[in-house]
Design a protein around this motif. Structure first.
Motif, short mmCIF file in Angstrom:
data_model
loop_
_atom_site.label_atom_id
_atom_site.label_comp_id
_atom_site.label_asym_id
_atom_site.label_seq_id
_atom_site.Cartn_x
_atom_site.Cartn_y
_atom_site.Cartn_z
N THR A 161 0.84 -1.53 0.02
CA THR A 161 0.07 0.12 -0.07
C THR A 161 0.93 1.29 0.09
O THR A 161 0.63 2.29 -0.89
CB THR A 161 -0.88 -0.10 1.27
N ILE A 167 1.15 4.23 -2.93
CA ILE A 167 0.71 5.63 -2.68
C ILE A 167 2.13 6.51 -2.74
O ILE A 167 1.88 7.76 -3.47
CB ILE A 167 0.48 5.74 -0.96
N LEU A 183 -9.79 9.80 -4.79
CA LEU A 183 -9.50 8.90 -3.49
C LEU A 183 -9.80 7.63 -3.81
O LEU A 183 -9.22 6.76 -3.63
CB LEU A 183 -10.12 9.59 -2.38
N LEU A 188 -7.49 4.30 -3.52
CA LEU A 188 -7.69 3.41 -2.25
C LEU A 188 -7.90 1.74 -2.77
O LEU A 188 -7.33 0.87 -2.29
CB LEU A 188 -8.68 3.85 -1.41
N CYS A 219 -4.74 0.63 -4.06
CA CYS A 219 -3.97 0.26 -2.89
C CYS A 219 -4.24 -1.34 -2.23
O CYS A 219 -3.58 -1.95 -1.90
CB CYS A 219 -4.18 1.08 -1.63
N MET A 270 -5.56 10.73 2.44
CA MET A 270 -7.10 10.89 2.54
C MET A 270 -7.12 11.68 4.04
O MET A 270 -6.51 11.33 5.11
CB MET A 270 -7.57 9.47 3.06
N ASP A 275 -11.71 6.70 8.15
CA ASP A 275 -10.95 5.49 7.85
C ASP A 275 -11.49 4.12 8.79
O ASP A 275 -11.76 3.19 8.09
CB ASP A 275 -9.48 5.56 8.32
N PHE A 298 -3.51 -3.28 3.96
CA PHE A 298 -3.79 -2.17 3.36
C PHE A 298 -4.79 -1.24 4.55
O PHE A 298 -4.38 -0.15 4.76
CB PHE A 298 -4.90 -2.18 2.23
N LEU A 302 -3.91 2.45 6.26
CA LEU A 302 -5.02 3.42 6.09
C LEU A 302 -5.17 3.98 7.64
O LEU A 302 -5.42 5.29 7.68
CB LEU A 302 -6.33 2.87 5.79
N GLU A 307 -1.34 4.97 9.35
CA GLU A 307 -0.50 5.52 8.43
C GLU A 307 1.09 5.39 8.77
O GLU A 307 1.86 6.00 8.55
CB GLU A 307 -0.79 7.08 8.73
#
Ligand SMILES: Nc1ncnc2c1ncn2[C@@H]1O[C@H](COP(=O)(O)OP(=O)(O)O)[C@@H](O)[C@H]1O
Ligand SMILES: [Mg+2]
Lengths: 258, 316, 339
Positions: free
Chosen positions: B55, B59, B77, B81, B84, B147, B163, B228, B232, B235
């Motif tokens: 992921t 990104i 977005l 995602l 990802c 995001m 999230d 993933f 999310l 981070e």
């Protein structure tokens, strides 16, 4: 005949939905050879498993020398005087034949781990005694010359007999044999029948599961027949052979060679 | 403290649920392999860890996000995602299949002793983690923010952060798809057949190697999705996150009854909630200890899991 | 295929008692002279040769011998062995700095503490199936480390400094850099451990463990109290780990939770697996090689764990019995009658 050594009273064993044993009762008298027969999947091995504590019965009770074996630890049941062999051989393959038997004789050692560590005389004496006893048992079963071979390298027939010697190593009063002649040729079967009689004459009681009719009928004093988890006959070999229900049970299922 | 807890209870619950779904998906990796092979796939924790990196690669390297970039919005977005998620699933799925080929297959086909596959799995887990450690210089790797984690409003007093909401909804969808897959498809049915009785399944003409690879693939895909979700939510990632998450997810699998897909679901959710509540009181440094104590207690008192059906006794 | 173990065992079995004593003394002499060989090809470019022999080599050997009782003899996969090492080391650290006891007095206490921990962990864990045991012990190792990390009363993340060296004996002084003296002391502990394991292996306990390793259900049904013997294996293994911990702390004089990570458990497991599970000579060889190589070869030093992980995978797939496998050989059949 003399007194009862083992008694199954209304034993039922369920696995989820499968009823492997359904209200089975029978008893074995001292120094008797009792044959236990029935088609494949009838529940014979399950009888051994409930006697030796592998499974706990769902209902009913099992008494050995008048005391219930219910809830007892498996090794304690063995120490109490019941020993078995396995239908699918379960020797300790990386040990020699002799070591397999000595390990079973350890059941009766007094000396524990610490006296072994410090080389106490008891421990040394017991080692010597049990080694001699184990060799004696191998000779008794007729496989003495294989003592120093690894169990996994032994010929199949010798492995089967080693299972018996190992069980005898625990000095049982009652010996449970699970298809000891499986895979044997006729000559070997005859020899095995003699061995089983010899075992009885040495003072043991024997419960024998066997598929080969002539072997069971020839050697047993009495025969119990199970089918679909139920006892359908319990009588002298000659009587059982002519029992209608027994014949039906066997006609329904072709006899399995294994 | 208690009042504080009650105030935050609803919000904590949402956070716990999203953590729970991460556990559910990793636990599926353990549980499916266990069902088929009766073996703990130790290296599944590393399969997860590689999923988290996939992921971050998408990104950072594919879309060129940096710490200074503006977060994406709207369809872009969603698109990012989605990519990802796919990347993480593929990375973990493929790794999982390779893992089985390299580390387990030989041992399984040779029918070696019970310790050998376990030790091989641990070795593989170390190799994968160390390889990543060397690649990343032993550092944490942060994910640029793609995001804005804005709140979608409240629901019974719980703050619904974007999230967490995505994780819960997508996690639920993935779980449902997996259940359907196992119920409906040929491979799924074969997996179930082998789980129930390997010998019988073989007799019925199931190709065992194929089923095993399929199981590792599906388990890996789910585990990758968890990777993933993890990025999310938190981070960042690092070479050593597999260990902690792996043990927790394994605990979840045990809690629900290992080998049982529904069990992974309940176990994961319960553990996610439990851990989140416990951390609130005890602080996060005792998190691993809490998980471990749950594991020991469950194994000791309910070895077949709290929610699981009893696995049949061993035969002698 | 040539089998080093069988070759060695053959020589041993053919020899009479005097020759055996000579072989044993020779082997001890060679081991004892290792610290004197720092100037040869054995020289280690990364850390000082003398200290490498003490740690990791000697400590690894002790721990591998201990872990071998658990995994090699009885087939129990313990992934948290480092916990016992940590408990020994912390016992030394705490008692050494807070009381007047010296290393030799603390040694039995450290061993007892480790054994006690082994019992506490073993009683619930050893009732479970083998792969669950692996996970439980893994967790236990981490718990001990996390606890040490978060308990400020025992130093927290900073650990314990200023642990005293062992007291002088026979005029020999344990200074920090007297590596030889430490090595010889540890060698004595190694010999004692070997003696203990050999003694146990040939008797009842050894057979019980062996039968449990090969088929636990069959063992139980043949009257072996398997649970009791598994606990014994666990507790004895723990005692050796505890001893190693006390010695380690007496040498480094500084310990912190970082010394007791999961990686240590894995390294020791790799030593056992690499050398040959179940065979003490193999295990020693494995520990010596894997303890020494990372300090001899820089590449291995940088990627130490990677290499060790690969060792685990490769050994299991290609040579699961290790460099020196356990006994496989059997005596030749007697000439006479065979059926
Ligand atoms: N552990 C178990 N779980 C479920 N079913 C079992 C178990 N053990 C035995 N059974 C079932 O019980 C029945 C009797 O088996 P068994 O006693 O092995 O028969 P046999 O007379 O051939 O020795 C079989 O239907 C078998 O499938
Ligand atoms: Mg049977």
């Amino acid at each position: 005949m003399s007194e009862t050594i083992l008694k199954l009273q209304n034993v039922t064993m369920k696995f989820g939905g499968v009823v492997a044993l359904n209200d089975v009762s029978f008893e074995i008298k001292k120094q008797e050879i009792l044959g236990l027969i029935g088609p494949n999947g009838a529940g014979k091995t399950t009888v051994f498993n409930v006697i030796t504590g592998v499974y706990q019965v769902t209902e009913g009770d099992i008494t050995f020398e008048g005391k219930s074996v219910k809830g007892k630890k498996r090794y304690k049941i063995t120490r109490g005087g019941i020993a078995r062999t396995f239908q699918n051989i379960r020797l300790w393959g990386d040990m020699t034949a002799l070591e397999n038997v000595i390990t079973a004789t350890d059941t009766h050692k007094k000396s524990g781990l610490l006296s072994g560590l410090f080389g106490m005389p008891v421990s040394r004496r017991e080692e010597r005694r049990d080694k001699a006893r184990a060799q004696e048992l191998l000779d008794f079963i007729g496989i003495g010359e294989y003592a120093d071979r690894l169990a996994k390298n032994l010929p199949y027939g010798v492995q089967r007999r080693l299972e018996i010697a190992r069980a005898l190593g625990t000095e049982p009063k009652l010996l449970l044999l699970d298809e000891p002649a499986a895979g044997f040729n006729p000559a070997e079967k005859v020899e095995l029948a003699q061995t089983i009689r010899k075992i009885r004459d040495a003072g043991y009681t024997v419960l024998l599961i066997e598929h080969d009719m002539s072997l069971v009928m020839g050697v047993s004093d009495r025969v119990v027949v199970v089918d679909f988890g139920q006892k359908i006959a319990d009588d002298l070999p000659t009587k059982v052979q002519n029992d209608k229900r027994v014949i039906e049970a066997y006609l329904g299922v072709p006899e399995d060679a294994s | 403290m208690l009042n504080n807890f009650l105030d935050q209870f609803a919000t904590l619950t949402v956070g716990g649920l999203s953590l729970g779904f991460i556990y559910v998906l990793i636990a599926l990796g353990y549980t499916m392999v266990y069902g088929v092979l009766r073996m703990i796939n130790f290296a599944n924790s590393e399969v997860f860890m590689y999923g988290t990196f996939a992921t971050i690669i998408v990104i950072r390297d594919l879309f060129g996000f940096t710490q200074q970039s503006e977060p994406a919005t709207g369809f872009r977005l969603f698109y990012i995602l989605f990519l990802c998620l796919v990347a993480s699933m593929l990375m973990s799925g493929i790794l999982s299949i390779l893992l089985e080929l390299v580390a387990y297959r030989r041992l399984r086909n040779r029918g070696s002793n019970k310790l050998a596959p376990l030790i091989s799995a641990i070795g593989m887990s170390i190799v994968l983690a160390e390889f990543m450690r060397i690649l990343t210089d032993s550092r944490y790797v942060g994910s640029p923010r793609v995001m804005e984690k804005k709140s979608l409003g409240t629901f019974f007093g719980a703050e619904l952060r974007l999230d967490n909401t995505i994780i819960i909804v997508a996690g639920l969808l993935l779980f449902i798809s997996l259940s359907q897959f196992v119920q409906r498809t040929r491979l799924g049915k074969a997996i179930r057949a082998v789980s129930m009785n390997e010998d019988a399944a073989k007799l019925m003409g199931v190709n065992l190697n194929f089923v095993v690879s399929g199981t590792f693939l599906v388990g890996g895909l789910m585990t990758g999705a968890a990777g993933f979700f993890y990025v999310l939510k938190y981070e960042n990632t690092s070479f050593n996150i597999g260990f902690e998450l792996g043990i927790a997810a394994f605990t979840a699998a045990i809690l629900g009854g290992i080998g049982n897909i529904k069990g992974a679901f309940y176990g994961g959710i319960v553990l996610g909630l439990l851990e989140t509540y416990a951390s609130f009181f005890l602080g996060t440094q005792w998190k691993a200890v809490t998980v471990f104590i749950v594991l020991v207690v469950v194994l000791y008192f309910r070895p077949n899991g709290v929610f699981g059906e009893a696995i049949t006794q061993t035969r002698a | 295929m040539f089998n080093l173990r069988d070759w060695g065992a053959g020589i041993w079995e053919r020899s009479g008692r005097p020759v055996r004593v000579l072989i044993a003394l020779g082997a001890i002499a060679i081991a004892a002279s290792l610290p004197l060989l720092g100037g040869t090809f054995l020289k280690t470019p990364i850390a000082d040769y003398g200290s490498v022999l003490v740690f990791p080599v000697a400590i690894f050997v002790i721990m591998a011998l201990g872990l071998n009782i658990v995994i090699g003899k009885s087939g129990l996969l313990d992934l948290g062995y480092v916990a016992f090492f940590a408990i020994g080391a912390y016992t030394m650290g705490i008692l050494g700095t807070k009381t007047g006891l010296n290393s030799w007095e603390i040694l039995p206490i450290g061993i007892a503490m480790a054994m006690f921990a082994g019992l506490i962990l073993g009683v619930p864990a050893l009732r479970l199936r083998g792969d669950y045991l692996a996970i439980i012990t893994l967790g236990f190792g981490e718990i001990v480390r996390i606890t040490a990390l978060n308990l400020n009363s025992i130093g927290g993340a900073n650990g314990i400094v200023g642990i005293p060296t062992p007291p002088t004996i026979f005029g020999l002084e344990y200074t920090f850099d007297n590596h030889r003296l430490y090595f010889w002391t540890f060698l004595i502990i190694i010999l004692l451990t070997i003696w203990m394991i050999r003694r146990l292996s040939v008797r009842r306990a050894g057979r019980a463990w062996e039968s449990i390793r090969q088929d636990e259900d069959a063992a139980e049904l043949m009257g072996v109290p398997t649970f009791k013997y598994k606990i014994w294996a666990f507790v004895l293994g723990a005692s050796v780990g505890g001893a190693a911990g006390v010695l380690y702390a007496s040498k480094t004089l500084f310990i912190s939770p970082d010394n007791f990570t999961l990686q240590v458990s894995i390294l020791i497991l790799a030593c056992v697996v690499f050398g040959g599970m179940g065979n003490i000579w193999g295990v020693i060889l494995g520990a010596v090689i894997l303890g020494y190589l990372p300090d001899r070869i820089r590449f291995i030093s940088d990627a130490r764990l990677l290499v060790f992980g690969a060792v685990l995978v490769l050994m299991m797939n290609l040579r699961p019995d290790g460099l020196l496998p356990r006994k496989k050989r059997e005596k030749a059949l007697p000439e006479k009658g065979q059926s």
